[in-house]
Design a protein around this motif. Structure first.
Motif, mmCIF file in Angstrom:
data_model
loop_
_atom_site.group_PDB
_atom_site.id
_atom_site.type_symbol
_atom_site.label_atom_id
_atom_site.label_comp_id
_atom_site.label_asym_id
_atom_site.label_seq_id
_atom_site.Cartn_x
_atom_site.Cartn_y
_atom_site.Cartn_z
ATOM 1 N N ALA A 1 0.829 -1.213 0.000
ATOM 2 C CA ALA A 1 0.000 0.000 0.000
ATOM 3 C C ALA A 1 0.860 1.259 0.000
ATOM 4 O O ALA A 1 0.562 2.231 -0.706
ATOM 5 N N LEU A 2 1.938 1.249 0.781
ATOM 6 C CA LEU A 2 2.813 2.423 0.851
ATOM 7 C C LEU A 2 3.605 2.610 -0.442
ATOM 8 O O LEU A 2 3.846 3.743 -0.874
ATOM 9 N N MET A 3 4.016 1.510 -1.072
ATOM 10 C CA MET A 3 4.733 1.629 -2.342
ATOM 11 C C MET A 3 3.826 2.223 -3.421
ATOM 12 O O MET A 3 4.256 3.060 -4.217
ATOM 13 N N GLY A 4 2.568 1.804 -3.434
ATOM 14 C CA GLY A 4 1.627 2.366 -4.390
ATOM 15 C C GLY A 4 1.370 3.841 -4.127
ATOM 16 O O GLY A 4 1.297 4.654 -5.060
ATOM 17 N N PHE A 5 1.253 4.196 -2.854
ATOM 18 C CA PHE A 5 1.016 5.597 -2.480
ATOM 19 C C PHE A 5 2.223 6.469 -2.783
ATOM 20 O O PHE A 5 2.079 7.633 -3.179
ATOM 21 N N LEU A 6 3.428 5.911 -2.618
ATOM 22 C CA LEU A 6 4.656 6.686 -2.827
ATOM 23 C C LEU A 6 4.776 7.187 -4.261
ATOM 24 O O LEU A 6 5.396 8.226 -4.507
ATOM 25 N N LEU A 7 4.191 6.482 -5.210
ATOM 26 C CA LEU A 7 4.230 6.914 -6.605
ATOM 27 C C LEU A 7 3.638 8.312 -6.770
ATOM 28 O O LEU A 7 4.020 9.062 -7.669
ATOM 29 N N TYR A 8 2.714 8.658 -5.887
ATOM 30 C CA TYR A 8 2.038 9.963 -5.959
ATOM 31 C C TYR A 8 2.443 10.898 -4.826
ATOM 32 O O TYR A 8 2.094 12.077 -4.845
ATOM 33 N N ASN A 9 3.170 10.363 -3.856
ATOM 34 C CA ASN A 9 3.572 11.148 -2.692
ATOM 35 C C ASN A 9 5.017 11.630 -2.787
ATOM 36 O O ASN A 9 5.450 12.498 -2.035
ATOM 37 N N VAL A 10 5.777 11.055 -3.739
ATOM 38 C CA VAL A 10 7.172 11.443 -3.914
ATOM 39 C C VAL A 10 7.240 12.874 -4.453
ATOM 40 O O VAL A 10 6.305 13.352 -5.101
ATOM 41 N N HIS A 11 8.335 13.568 -4.178
ATOM 42 C CA HIS A 11 8.489 14.968 -4.578
ATOM 43 C C HIS A 11 8.483 15.132 -6.103
ATOM 44 O O HIS A 11 9.166 14.405 -6.803
ATOM 45 N N PRO A 12 7.725 16.083 -6.642
ATOM 46 C CA PRO A 12 6.746 16.938 -5.956
ATOM 47 C C PRO A 12 5.437 16.192 -5.732
ATOM 48 O O PRO A 12 4.851 15.659 -6.671
ATOM 49 N N ALA A 13 5.020 16.141 -4.496
ATOM 50 C CA ALA A 13 3.873 15.324 -4.111
ATOM 51 C C ALA A 13 2.582 15.810 -4.757
ATOM 52 O O ALA A 13 2.306 17.008 -4.800
ATOM 53 N N ARG A 14 1.813 14.852 -5.266
ATOM 54 C CA ARG A 14 0.486 15.161 -5.798
ATOM 55 C C ARG A 14 -0.599 14.944 -4.750
ATOM 56 O O ARG A 14 -1.756 15.313 -4.960
ATOM 57 N N VAL A 15 -0.192 14.337 -3.627
ATOM 58 C CA VAL A 15 -1.123 14.128 -2.523
ATOM 59 C C VAL A 15 -0.313 13.970 -1.239
ATOM 60 O O VAL A 15 0.787 13.422 -1.260
ATOM 61 N N PHE A 16 -0.852 14.471 -0.142
ATOM 62 C CA PHE A 16 -0.249 14.292 1.176
ATOM 63 C C PHE A 16 -1.080 13.269 1.951
ATOM 64 O O PHE A 16 -2.298 13.161 1.752
ATOM 65 N N MET A 17 -0.430 12.545 2.860
ATOM 66 C CA MET A 17 -1.160 11.563 3.651
ATOM 67 C C MET A 17 -1.961 12.198 4.780
ATOM 68 O O MET A 17 -2.953 11.631 5.240
ATOM 69 N N GLY A 18 -1.546 13.382 5.240
ATOM 70 C CA GLY A 18 -2.228 14.029 6.348
ATOM 71 C C GLY A 18 -2.063 13.248 7.647
ATOM 72 O O GLY A 18 -1.395 12.215 7.691
ATOM 73 N N ASP A 19 -2.689 13.741 8.691
ATOM 74 C CA ASP A 19 -2.651 13.030 9.973
ATOM 75 C C ASP A 19 -3.356 11.684 9.860
ATOM 76 O O ASP A 19 -3.055 10.755 10.610
ATOM 77 N N THR A 20 -4.288 11.580 8.910
ATOM 78 C CA THR A 20 -4.964 10.305 8.663
ATOM 79 C C THR A 20 -3.948 9.203 8.438
ATOM 80 O O THR A 20 -4.057 8.103 8.980
ATOM 81 N N GLY A 21 -2.943 9.514 7.629
ATOM 82 C CA GLY A 21 -1.929 8.526 7.300
ATOM 83 C C GLY A 21 -0.809 8.427 8.315
ATOM 84 O O GLY A 21 -0.407 7.329 8.704
ATOM 85 N N SER A 22 -0.296 9.587 8.761
ATOM 86 C CA SER A 22 0.890 9.556 9.630
ATOM 87 C C SER A 22 0.601 8.933 10.993
ATOM 88 O O SER A 22 1.405 8.159 11.519
ATOM 89 N N LEU A 23 -0.552 9.244 11.582
ATOM 90 C CA LEU A 23 -0.891 8.631 12.873
ATOM 91 C C LEU A 23 -1.106 7.124 12.711
ATOM 92 O O LEU A 23 -0.718 6.330 13.575
ATOM 93 N N ALA A 24 -1.705 6.740 11.593
ATOM 94 C CA ALA A 24 -1.925 5.315 11.327
ATOM 95 C C ALA A 24 -0.598 4.573 11.182
ATOM 96 O O ALA A 24 -0.441 3.459 11.695
ATOM 97 N N LEU A 25 0.368 5.191 10.502
ATOM 98 C CA LEU A 25 1.668 4.539 10.314
ATOM 99 C C LEU A 25 2.387 4.371 11.651
ATOM 100 O O LEU A 25 3.028 3.347 11.889
#
Length: 329
Positions: free
Chosen positions: A214-238
């Motif tokens: 899931a994180l590898m798939g998300f990283l495709l869009y989160n890598v610089h320059p990010a097209r999406v941020f995970m927000g606290d939704t993602g960071s607290l979950a991680l």
């Protein structure tokens, strides 16, 4: 099914789900104006990121949940459900926090008291599970007696306090780490690989593989320059994922090694705030130890590019996870 086959299948399913959801969910977040609000006191270079879709953590959390459920129904293995619940519980707190920020159109969501209360409740439920079903002994890294790792049987009250510190500290460390494009994602990918390498229970291998994909798939869009941020939704979950895995494996001390980036990020903030208050009271003017906190901003303000800092922290985590592997093997 062999462990290697489980890893490949769970990682693949989760990766496809996450990478496939990104181009669907990101435009929806844009249309709903779920954009990130950038703190004015942060690096000036980050002001251009204002409006980038946030709450992207729901993408990889859906992928993790869906993959986990597939294997639960297919293999009837429920061993990883407690860690899954811990991950999703902290993700829910982050989701509410992100939603309030968007509704209020500012970088303030839940109050510190509300957020801490939510974290305490989620952590308490998990600690109760550990005491009842896993036990109160923890493994001491690097120390072996007659070929077996030394274990410390802790009194219940001390174990509970210690676990609260570990869980809540790790969760907030992950939250502070999510300050650069792809940083928290990259660091946690390495930690997930570490857990796959040391885990013997097939259920926990499945869950780690689901997180990895899931994180590898998300990283495709989160890598610089990010097209999406995970927000606290993602960071607290991680943070919940890392803390939950370490605790259920009875290895909470390993977090200090493999998730050292989480630790140093939160410590840098505590040092910066504490020193500023002390010097302001003593000299009438607050002074700083770091150019800016959390630590990744210190390097940015020192002239390092965002990509360089993410690369440094990720490589450092790889080295630490190799050390962690030696510590618990």
């Amino acid at each position: 099914m062999k462990a290697s086959e489980i890893v490949i299948l769970a990682t693949g399913i989760s990766f496809v789900l996450s990478a496939g959801l990104c181009p669907i969910v990101i435009p929806i977040l844009k249309r709903m104006k779920f954009g990130q609000f950038i703190r004015e006191e942060g690096p000036k270079s980050h002001l251009s990121k204002s409006g980038t879709p946030t709450m992207g953590g729901i993408i990889f959390l859906v992928a993790i949940l869906a993959t986990s459920l597939i294997f639960i129904f297919a293999l009837k293995d429920y061993s990883y459900v407690p860690v899954l619940c811990l991950t999703m519980g902290f993700g829910l707190i982050g989701f509410i926090d992100d939603l309030l920020k968007i509704i209020r159109k500012q970088n303030e969501g839940l109050s510190e008291i509300q957020k801490m209360l939510g974290q305490i409740i989620v952590a308490a439920l998990f600690v109760f599970y550990l005491v009842r079903n896993v036990g109160t002994s923890i493994i001491i890294p690097f120390v072996k007696v007659q070929g077996h790792h030394l274990e410390w049987e802790m009194p219940v009250w001390l174990f509970a306090i210690f676990m609260f510190i570990v869980i809540i500290g790790t969760v907030n460390g992950a939250n502070f780490t999510d300050g650069l494009d792809g940083l928290a994602t990259s660091v946690t990918i390495i930690i997930a690989i570490f857990f796959i390498g040391i885990t013997r229970q097939s259920g926990l291998v499945i869950y780690n593989s689901a997180v990895l994909g899931a994180l590898m798939g998300f990283l495709l869009y989160n890598v610089h320059p990010a097209r999406v941020f995970m927000g606290d939704t993602g960071s607290l979950a991680l943070g919940g994922f890392v803390a939950g895995m370490a605790c259920i494996l009875r290895m909470p001390l390993i977090i200090v090694i493999v998730a050292f980036i989480y630790l140093i990020e939160v410590i840098s903030v505590m040092i910066q705030v504490g020193w500023f208050k002390i010097t302001k009271k003593k000299y009438g003017e607050g002074r700083r130890i770091f150019r800016m906190a959390p630590l990744h901003h210190h390097f940015q303000e020192g002239g390092k590019s965002e990509t360089q800092v993410v690369t440094y922290f990720t490589v450092f985590t790889i080295i630490l996870c190799m050390l962690g592997y030696l510590a618990v093997r």
